[in-house]
Each structure stands twice: as structure tokens, then as C-alpha cells.
Design a protein around this motif. Sequence first.
Motif, PDB file in Angstrom:
ATOM      1  N   HIS A  51       0.843  -1.274  -0.112  1.00  0.00           N
ATOM      2  CA  HIS A  51       0.193   0.245   0.112  1.00  0.00           C
ATOM      3  C   HIS A  51       0.678   1.443   0.105  1.00  0.00           C
ATOM      4  O   HIS A  51       0.200   2.365  -0.181  1.00  0.00           O
ATOM      5  CB  HIS A  51      -1.017  -0.049   1.055  1.00  0.00           C
ATOM      6  N   THR A  52       1.942   1.105   0.317  1.00  0.00           N
ATOM      7  CA  THR A  52       3.181   2.273   0.217  1.00  0.00           C
ATOM      8  C   THR A  52       3.563   2.624  -1.234  1.00  0.00           C
ATOM      9  O   THR A  52       3.691   3.792  -1.557  1.00  0.00           O
ATOM     10  CB  THR A  52       4.322   2.124   0.934  1.00  0.00           C
ATOM     11  N   ALA A  70       3.841  -6.171  -5.107  1.00  0.00           N
ATOM     12  CA  ALA A  70       3.359  -7.027  -3.824  1.00  0.00           C
ATOM     13  C   ALA A  70       4.395  -7.547  -3.332  1.00  0.00           C
ATOM     14  O   ALA A  70       5.433  -7.591  -3.852  1.00  0.00           O
ATOM     15  CB  ALA A  70       2.367  -8.071  -4.658  1.00  0.00           C
ATOM     16  N   TYR A  71       4.263  -7.991  -2.022  1.00  0.00           N
ATOM     17  CA  TYR A  71       5.493  -8.721  -1.338  1.00  0.00           C
ATOM     18  C   TYR A  71       4.773  -9.840  -0.833  1.00  0.00           C
ATOM     19  O   TYR A  71       3.824 -10.020  -0.383  1.00  0.00           O
ATOM     20  CB  TYR A  71       5.998  -7.775  -0.182  1.00  0.00           C
ATOM     21  N   ASP A  72       5.826 -11.095  -0.616  1.00  0.00           N
ATOM     22  CA  ASP A  72       5.426 -12.357  -0.110  1.00  0.00           C
ATOM     23  C   ASP A  72       5.508 -12.328   1.297  1.00  0.00           C
ATOM     24  O   ASP A  72       5.768 -11.517   2.110  1.00  0.00           O
ATOM     25  CB  ASP A  72       6.185 -13.345  -0.651  1.00  0.00           C
ATOM     26  N   LEU A  90      -9.522  -4.543  -5.044  1.00  0.00           N
ATOM     27  CA  LEU A  90      -8.119  -5.088  -4.791  1.00  0.00           C
ATOM     28  C   LEU A  90      -7.308  -4.542  -3.799  1.00  0.00           C
ATOM     29  O   LEU A  90      -6.628  -5.184  -2.961  1.00  0.00           O
ATOM     30  CB  LEU A  90      -7.439  -4.894  -6.114  1.00  0.00           C
ATOM     31  N   GLU A  91      -7.550  -3.078  -3.720  1.00  0.00           N
ATOM     32  CA  GLU A  91      -7.052  -2.523  -2.551  1.00  0.00           C
ATOM     33  C   GLU A  91      -7.450  -2.947  -1.299  1.00  0.00           C
ATOM     34  O   GLU A  91      -6.659  -2.645   0.021  1.00  0.00           O
ATOM     35  CB  GLU A  91      -7.281  -0.962  -2.527  1.00  0.00           C
TER      36      GLU A  91
END
Length: 148
Positions: A51-52, A70-72, A90-91
Motif C-alpha cells: 500500500h506504500t 506486492a510482497y510475499d 483489490l486495495e
Amino acid sequence: MKKIHIALLVLIAVTIAVLISFMGTLSTYDTVQTATKKKGKTVSIIAKLDHTQQIEYDAVKNPNYLSFIAYDSLGSNMKVIYRKEKPANLEHSERLVLKGKMGDDHFECSEILMKCPSKYKDDMNQAKKSLQENAATTPAKNNATQYQ
């Protein structure tokens, strides 16, 4: 050989063939690091939207282009490109399952599955308050007269 032995061998061979055919459809979830090692192969990654970072989507210019970071679960991030219409909410999703192929500098996503936050959060204080309000406004019924 007896007929029973032949039948058992055929049954075992069929069972092995069925198990081998299912092995190809079993999928596991990859991380960004393992997906990078499998460039060009279809993988599934469980990730969260960063979200940043800004989501790049313009429905007027190109409604079939969405790009985001995206991050895992290990904290590794990647740029994701999705060449379809932006999924609704999506957000607001808690988690994303991204299916696609890792490229040189981004993840080419073919499908996005979203895990949305629960609309019904457990709030015990609110539940107790609702029960007390309902009990106070509902008149007591006489069970004896109810079934007569």
C-alpha cells in the motif's frame, strides 16, 4: 499365472497411472525468490499488496493493464503486471494469490484470487449488547399458552 494375479497387476498398474496423472495438477505456493529461479514456468505466489506504492491503472487509456508492487510472507517484493481488467476491491484484500510467470524484471500475472477481509468481525462486546437489547425489547412469551 493365475487370473487373480493378472487382475491384481492390472489394478496396480492402473492405480500407479492415475497417481502419476494427478502429480502434474498438484500445485504448491512459491515465494518471490523461488519463482525467480523458475522463470518462464507457471507458479502461484501468496502475496500482499504494498500500500506504500502506487497502483498503476488507467481505465480510459488501457483498461487491460494493471501494475502494482506486492510482497510475499518473507518480505521480498516484486512488480506485478496483470493484463486484464482491475479486480474490484483489490486495495481492500488481505491477501492475493497470484498465478503467472516470473519475467526478468516483473511477474506476469494471468490470474488474481483475492482473500477479502471479513465483513463480520467478531466483537463480543457488540454481540452481548445486541443480545441484551433484543431481550429487553422482546416481550416474554408464556410457553404453556404457545402450544395450546
